[in-house]
Design an enzyme around this catalytic site. Structure first.
Site, PDB file in Angstrom:
ATOM      1  N   ASP A  39      -8.279   8.721   6.208  1.00  0.00           N
ATOM      2  CA  ASP A  39      -6.922   9.149   6.561  1.00  0.00           C
ATOM      3  C   ASP A  39      -6.564   8.495   7.906  1.00  0.00           C
ATOM      4  O   ASP A  39      -7.426   8.376   8.770  1.00  0.00           O
ATOM      5  CB  ASP A  39      -6.883  10.682   6.701  1.00  0.00           C
ATOM      6  CG  ASP A  39      -5.483  11.252   6.621  1.00  0.00           C
ATOM      7  OD1 ASP A  39      -5.194  11.994   5.666  1.00  0.00           O
ATOM      8  OD2 ASP A  39      -4.659  10.951   7.527  1.00  0.00           O
ATOM      9  N   ASN A  40      -5.307   8.096   8.060  1.00  0.00           N
ATOM     10  CA  ASN A  40      -4.914   7.528   9.363  1.00  0.00           C
ATOM     11  C   ASN A  40      -4.324   8.580  10.302  1.00  0.00           C
ATOM     12  O   ASN A  40      -3.867   8.260  11.393  1.00  0.00           O
ATOM     13  CB  ASN A  40      -3.929   6.358   9.181  1.00  0.00           C
ATOM     14  CG  ASN A  40      -2.564   6.821   8.694  1.00  0.00           C
ATOM     15  OD1 ASN A  40      -2.357   7.993   8.409  1.00  0.00           O
ATOM     16  ND2 ASN A  40      -1.627   5.887   8.596  1.00  0.00           N
ATOM     17  N   TYR A  77      10.166   5.628  -0.317  1.00  0.00           N
ATOM     18  CA  TYR A  77       9.171   6.515  -0.935  1.00  0.00           C
ATOM     19  C   TYR A  77       9.248   6.420  -2.468  1.00  0.00           C
ATOM     20  O   TYR A  77       8.248   6.149  -3.133  1.00  0.00           O
ATOM     21  CB  TYR A  77       9.429   7.937  -0.463  1.00  0.00           C
ATOM     22  CG  TYR A  77       8.443   8.967  -0.970  1.00  0.00           C
ATOM     23  CD1 TYR A  77       7.197   9.119  -0.370  1.00  0.00           C
ATOM     24  CD2 TYR A  77       8.773   9.814  -2.026  1.00  0.00           C
ATOM     25  CE1 TYR A  77       6.298  10.085  -0.826  1.00  0.00           C
ATOM     26  CE2 TYR A  77       7.889  10.775  -2.480  1.00  0.00           C
ATOM     27  CZ  TYR A  77       6.647  10.911  -1.880  1.00  0.00           C
ATOM     28  OH  TYR A  77       5.767  11.870  -2.339  1.00  0.00           O
ATOM     29  N   LYS A 136       6.459   4.490  -4.634  1.00  0.00           N
ATOM     30  CA  LYS A 136       5.593   5.186  -5.599  1.00  0.00           C
ATOM     31  C   LYS A 136       5.733   4.584  -6.995  1.00  0.00           C
ATOM     32  O   LYS A 136       4.765   4.530  -7.761  1.00  0.00           O
ATOM     33  CB  LYS A 136       5.948   6.672  -5.627  1.00  0.00           C
ATOM     34  CG  LYS A 136       5.525   7.435  -4.370  1.00  0.00           C
ATOM     35  CD  LYS A 136       4.017   7.659  -4.341  1.00  0.00           C
ATOM     36  CE  LYS A 136       3.622   8.616  -3.227  1.00  0.00           C
ATOM     37  NZ  LYS A 136       2.177   8.882  -3.216  1.00  0.00           N
TER      38      LYS A 136
HETATM   39  N1  NAD Z   1       3.415  17.943  -1.425  1.00  0.00           N
HETATM   40  C1  NAD Z   1       4.202  17.621  -2.413  1.00  0.00           C
HETATM   41  O1  NAD Z   1       5.100  18.410  -2.771  1.00  0.00           O
HETATM   42  C2  NAD Z   1       4.052  16.326  -3.150  1.00  0.00           C
HETATM   43  C3  NAD Z   1       4.883  16.068  -4.251  1.00  0.00           C
HETATM   44  C4  NAD Z   1       4.747  14.857  -4.919  1.00  0.00           C
HETATM   45  C5  NAD Z   1       3.788  13.941  -4.541  1.00  0.00           C
HETATM   46  N2  NAD Z   1       2.992  14.220  -3.470  1.00  0.00           N
HETATM   47  C6  NAD Z   1       2.017  13.192  -3.057  1.00  0.00           C
HETATM   48  O2  NAD Z   1       0.776  13.809  -2.786  1.00  0.00           O
HETATM   49  C7  NAD Z   1       0.152  13.136  -1.681  1.00  0.00           C
HETATM   50  C8  NAD Z   1      -0.226  14.159  -0.614  1.00  0.00           C
HETATM   51  O3  NAD Z   1       0.929  14.848  -0.175  1.00  0.00           O
HETATM   52  P1  NAD Z   1       0.851  15.941   0.983  1.00  0.00           P
HETATM   53  O4  NAD Z   1       1.907  16.941   0.706  1.00  0.00           O
HETATM   54  O5  NAD Z   1      -0.531  16.376   1.167  1.00  0.00           O
HETATM   55  O6  NAD Z   1       1.338  15.066   2.224  1.00  0.00           O
HETATM   56  P2  NAD Z   1       0.742  15.013   3.694  1.00  0.00           P
HETATM   57  O7  NAD Z   1       1.723  14.215   4.497  1.00  0.00           O
HETATM   58  O8  NAD Z   1       0.379  16.356   4.166  1.00  0.00           O
HETATM   59  O9  NAD Z   1      -0.601  14.187   3.495  1.00  0.00           O
HETATM   60  C9  NAD Z   1      -0.640  12.800   3.398  1.00  0.00           C
HETATM   61  C10 NAD Z   1      -1.865  12.314   4.155  1.00  0.00           C
HETATM   62  O10 NAD Z   1      -1.942  10.871   4.055  1.00  0.00           O
HETATM   63  C11 NAD Z   1      -2.224  10.352   5.340  1.00  0.00           C
HETATM   64  N3  NAD Z   1      -1.708   8.969   5.371  1.00  0.00           N
HETATM   65  C12 NAD Z   1      -0.423   8.573   5.371  1.00  0.00           C
HETATM   66  N4  NAD Z   1      -0.346   7.233   5.383  1.00  0.00           N
HETATM   67  C13 NAD Z   1      -1.641   6.781   5.397  1.00  0.00           C
HETATM   68  C14 NAD Z   1      -2.223   5.486   5.424  1.00  0.00           C
HETATM   69  N5  NAD Z   1      -1.466   4.369   5.439  1.00  0.00           N
HETATM   70  N6  NAD Z   1      -3.570   5.388   5.444  1.00  0.00           N
HETATM   71  C15 NAD Z   1      -4.348   6.500   5.445  1.00  0.00           C
HETATM   72  N7  NAD Z   1      -3.841   7.747   5.407  1.00  0.00           N
HETATM   73  C16 NAD Z   1      -2.507   7.877   5.384  1.00  0.00           C
HETATM   74  C17 NAD Z   1      -1.569  11.296   6.315  1.00  0.00           C
HETATM   75  O11 NAD Z   1      -2.090  11.232   7.623  1.00  0.00           O
HETATM   76  C18 NAD Z   1      -1.813  12.640   5.650  1.00  0.00           C
HETATM   77  O12 NAD Z   1      -3.025  13.204   6.057  1.00  0.00           O
HETATM   78  C19 NAD Z   1       1.123  12.065  -1.205  1.00  0.00           C
HETATM   79  O13 NAD Z   1       0.754  10.825  -1.771  1.00  0.00           O
HETATM   80  C20 NAD Z   1       2.442  12.515  -1.774  1.00  0.00           C
HETATM   81  O14 NAD Z   1       3.292  11.417  -2.027  1.00  0.00           O
HETATM   82  C21 NAD Z   1       3.109  15.381  -2.760  1.00  0.00           C
END
Ligand code: NAD
Length: 319
Positions: free
Chosen positions: A48-49, A156, A160
């Site tokens: 994670d970054n 986004y 995706k």
């Molecule tokens: N939460 C939702 O409702 C939802 C809905 C649809 C899809 N998603 C997908 O699920 C995944 C997780 O979502 P979430 O709600 O936990 O979001 P979040 O923002 O809490 O978590 C995303 C994580 O990815 C890390 N990250 C971002 N860019 C990065 C990179 N370039 N390299 C390494 N790490 C990186 C962030 O630091 C973070 O810890 C995402 O891919 C999101 O698109 C989430």
């Protein structure tokens, strides 16, 4: 975690000893997923970054790196790579749209090639945003979507979509083993404070006695899935052979208006906060509801956490 449906429960036993990487493992869903995988006996490593994630609550070893520049997986001979790395809240992904695009497309490119080299499976966290502002309800996986190529959500949504295309093409041309989850709005404890998503924003405002802001009037709908249900679905999908190579919606078909969600938060927090209508966000989808026929039949998966029960799980979450 509530282990839920019988077929999903059977699958849980299959995780013992599995070597698993969770990219985005310091984020909201990633942290819950990593905990559940460890409980099921998997060996887990995170990458994670920390752009939106937090290092202080990760349940497994964490490599701090950007997935787009990753040179090796953080766990040698990993069998399964979950790609959850990408900011999910519009506020976070719009703050640096070019980085969002790079993460979605180049990050998926890099992880997919590392998975190929390792002979690992990749499980992609795609999104209901691939359907854009849908003209078909509920959304099946076959619906092509109504997505704006320009505008603040495009980095986004289109990022995706491009990541999905890349994975299907690598599966077809190079035999990459893929699973694709199209995740609908997910909520639960551990969502970042101040990240702007509707439910945590409503809780923050209700607790502070501030107005709850209904963008666009609050008549738009969402289908909120509790993170425990989603994690069960992701784990079932990851091990489901018939789901190889096809997108699978994971979400809760219990569709509600944003206004109804805000009213429920006000009631549960016993808040005196008013609801106020403010201008709509650009390209905000008006309706959102998953058709989960495919997840039901392939995975035997069904959301189980009701909306109010799920919201109560966020009540105690002040961290
Ligand atoms: N939460 C939702 O409702 C939802 C809905 C649809 C899809 N998603 C997908 O699920 C995944 C997780 O979502 P979430 O709600 O936990 O979001 P979040 O923002 O809490 O978590 C995303 C994580 O990815 C890390 N990250 C971002 N860019 C990065 C990179 N370039 N390299 C390494 N790490 C990186 C962030 O630091 C973070 O810890 C995402 O891919 C999101 O698109 C989430």
């Amino acid at each position: 975690m509530d282990v839920g449906n019988a077929r999903v429960r059977l699958v849980l036993g299959a995780w013992a000893g599995k070597r698993v990487v969770v990219a985005g493992g310091a984020g909201f869903i990633g942290t819950h997923l990593a905990r559940a995988l460890i409980m099921a006996g998997a060996e887990v490593a995170l990458v994670d970054n920390l752009s939106t994630g937090r290092a202080d609550r990760t349940p497994a070893p964490l490599t701090v790196a950007d997935i787009a520049g990753l040179e090796r997986l953080p766990l040698p001979t990993a069998e399964i790579v979950f790609n959850l790395a990408c900011p999910a809240s519009p506020r976070a992904y719009q703050a640096d749209p070019v980085q969002t695009w790079r993460t979605s497309v180049m990050g998926t490119w890099t992880l997919a090639h590392l998975a190929l080299a390792e002979g690992a499976r990749i499980v992609q966290a795609s999104t209901s945003e691939v359907y854009g502002d849908p003209l078909v309800h509920p959304q099946t996986e076959d619906y092509a979507g109504n997505v704006a190529l320009t505008g603040p959500r495009a980095c986004y949504d289109e990022g995706k979509r491009a990541a999905e295309v890349l994975l299907y093409d690598l599966a077809q041309t190079r035999g990459l083993d893929i699973r694709v989850a199209r995740i609908f709005n997910t909520y639960g404890p551990g969502m970042a404070q101040g990240d702007g998503r509707a439910l945590p924003a409503f809780f923050e405002a209700a607790r502070a006695g501030q107005p709850l802001r209904l963008e666009g009037g609050g008549g738009q709908t969402r289908s909120f899935c509790h993170v425990d249900d989603l994690v069960r679905g992701l784990m079932a999908l990851a091990l489901c052979e018939p789901a190889r190579g096809v997108p699978v919606n994971l979400g809760n078909p219990d569709e509600r208006t944003i206004r109804e969600a805000a009213e429920t938060v006000v009631r549960l927090t016993a808040s005196a906060s008013p609801l106020v209508e403010v201008a709509a966000a650009v390209n905000d989808p008006r309706r959102r509801c998953p058709d989960i026929t495919r997840a039901r039949s392939l995975l035997g998966w069904e959301p189980q956490v009701g909306f109010e029960v799920g919201l109560r799980s966020m009540l105690a979450d002040s961290d």
